[in-house]
Design a protein around this motif. Structure first.
Motif, mmCIF file in Angstrom:
data_model
loop_
_atom_site.group_PDB
_atom_site.id
_atom_site.type_symbol
_atom_site.label_atom_id
_atom_site.label_comp_id
_atom_site.label_asym_id
_atom_site.label_seq_id
_atom_site.Cartn_x
_atom_site.Cartn_y
_atom_site.Cartn_z
ATOM 1 N N ASP A 67 -45.007 -10.750 28.668
ATOM 2 C CA ASP A 67 -43.912 -11.264 29.501
ATOM 3 C C ASP A 67 -42.648 -11.509 28.689
ATOM 4 O O ASP A 67 -41.917 -12.479 28.902
ATOM 5 C CB ASP A 67 -44.336 -12.562 30.207
ATOM 6 N N GLY A 156 -42.132 -6.939 31.065
ATOM 7 C CA GLY A 156 -42.839 -8.175 31.382
ATOM 8 C C GLY A 156 -42.117 -9.103 32.331
ATOM 9 O O GLY A 156 -42.755 -9.854 33.075
ATOM 10 N N THR A 157 -40.778 -9.104 32.301
ATOM 11 C CA THR A 157 -40.012 -10.012 33.155
ATOM 12 C C THR A 157 -38.801 -9.296 33.746
ATOM 13 O O THR A 157 -38.328 -8.296 33.209
ATOM 14 C CB THR A 157 -39.493 -11.238 32.359
ATOM 15 N N ASN A 175 -41.553 -13.336 36.717
ATOM 16 C CA ASN A 175 -42.600 -12.560 36.046
ATOM 17 C C ASN A 175 -43.093 -11.392 36.907
ATOM 18 O O ASN A 175 -44.288 -11.218 37.122
ATOM 19 C CB ASN A 175 -43.774 -13.478 35.682
ATOM 20 N N THR A 180 -46.142 -5.222 36.020
ATOM 21 C CA THR A 180 -46.719 -5.712 37.278
ATOM 22 C C THR A 180 -46.903 -4.562 38.257
ATOM 23 O O THR A 180 -47.921 -4.488 38.956
ATOM 24 C CB THR A 180 -45.809 -6.781 37.916
#
Length: 340
Positions: A67, A156-157, A175, A180
């Motif tokens: 992240d 990650g972010t 996040n 993701t």
């Protein structure tokens, strides 16, 4: 002294190093291969990535950043040291190094970044927020008295910021980002097709097939994986419409976060953003149809940076030249080491 200045985009999935005037000089995955029997680093970057999913039990391919922040200090230090030594071999003059960090990073996490960079040989370390670096690297003059909004979708972010007069006016971090999307695509393929696929295959599906509504883009890709029913290798085809269920909820989360930042932006700056639009940066911004979807939802023109992958590293390197004119989001972090 620009030849002794290095900018590092310390990403969850990729580390990119740039030098002012030379551009990007290194772009490699932030992966470390470790021999667990000897507790020894075998490879980093491209060599380590090639081992992912193909190693014996005693070798682990590890991503030491999670992240956007350091989760394994020792391996991150080794990663940064090897990469900096690859691009900077002068033993007489140590470089100044600027590193971009997520807007919501904590003091402890940023201290870990500084320590790792100093261990790599830097004489001075500066930290800059990712949205600031992304804006600079995209050609936006953030020093002028006008509002600019950047949505930086990394691995990650996702960092979102409104910038004016060299400082951040509003900012947030969520996040939900490229990794993701990969995870959700893996889950969807598993549940929809009863087939297990790897992260690299999921990433290719994201890049080649996935798309946001209401775009008319459509594509398909032949995928190989392991059947959950038979345990045997299986080949099948995934189409764009198959991935909407995985992609759209995440796109909506990013758009809602951007909407919330806009709601809290002062009216004059909001007017500037309406005129100039919103800039998308980072690898995740290249998701097909994302700019069109966000434009429709936010009622503001949304466009992708001319160089979405490298703009953060380029902006990070350039900030060492204009750092004195930046009000917030940029700091000389070297004195922190004196507290330890």
């Amino acid at each position: 002294m620009a030849q002794y200045d290095i900018g590092i985009d310390l990403g969850t999935t990729t580390i990119i190093i740039a030098v002012e005037g030379k551009g990007v000089i290194l772009n490699q995955p932030s992966v470390v291969a470790v021999d667990n029997r000897k507790d020894q680093v075998l490879a980093v970057g491209d060599e380590a990535l090639a081992m992912v999913g193909r190693t014996p039990n005693y070798i682990s391919a590890i991503r030491p950043l999670k992240d956007g922040v350091i989760s394994n200090h020792m391996l991150t230090r080794e990663l940064i040291c090897r990469f900096v030594n690859k691009v900077y071999d002068s033993r007489l003059i140590k470089p100044r190094v600027a590193v971009c960090v997520p807007a919501a990073i904590t003091g402890i996490e940023s201290d870990a970044v500084v320590e790792a960079v100093v261990a790599a040989g830097a004489r001075q370390v500066f930290l800059i927020d990712e949205p600031m670096a992304a804006a600079i690297g995209s050609g936006i003059d953030i020093r002028e008295p006008a509002g600019h909004m950047v949505v930086d979708i990394g691995g990650g972010t996702t960092d979102i910021a409104v910038i004016s007069l060299g400082g951040k006016v509003r900012a947030t971090s969520v996040n939900v980002a490229g990794n993701t999307f990969d995870d959700e695509i893996m889950k969807l393929v598993r549940s929809k097709f009863n087939v297990a696929i790897g992260l690299r295959t999921a990433e290719e599906l994201k890049k080649q097939v996935a798309c946001c509504k209401p775009s008319t883009f459509t594509s398909s890709m032949e995928v190989k994986g392991r059947s959950l029913l038979t345990g045997l290798p299986q080949k099948f085809v995934v189409k764009t419409e198959d991935l909407y269920e995985a992609v759209m909820p995440l796109v909506e989360q990013i758009t809602v976060a951007a909407h919330q930042v806009l709601e809290k932006t002062p009216p004059e700056l909001a007017g500037d953003i309406f005129t100039d639009g919103i800039m998308l940066t980072g690898g995740g911004s290249m998701l097909k149809g994302l700019d069109e979807y966000m434009s429709q939802e936010l009622k503001v023109q949304v466009r992708v940076s001319p160089d979405p992958i490298n703009c953060v590293a380029l902006g990070t390197a350039h900030c060492l030249t204009i750092g004195e004119e930046l009000e917030t989001g940029f700091q000389d972090a070297t004195p922190r080491l004196g507290r330890r």
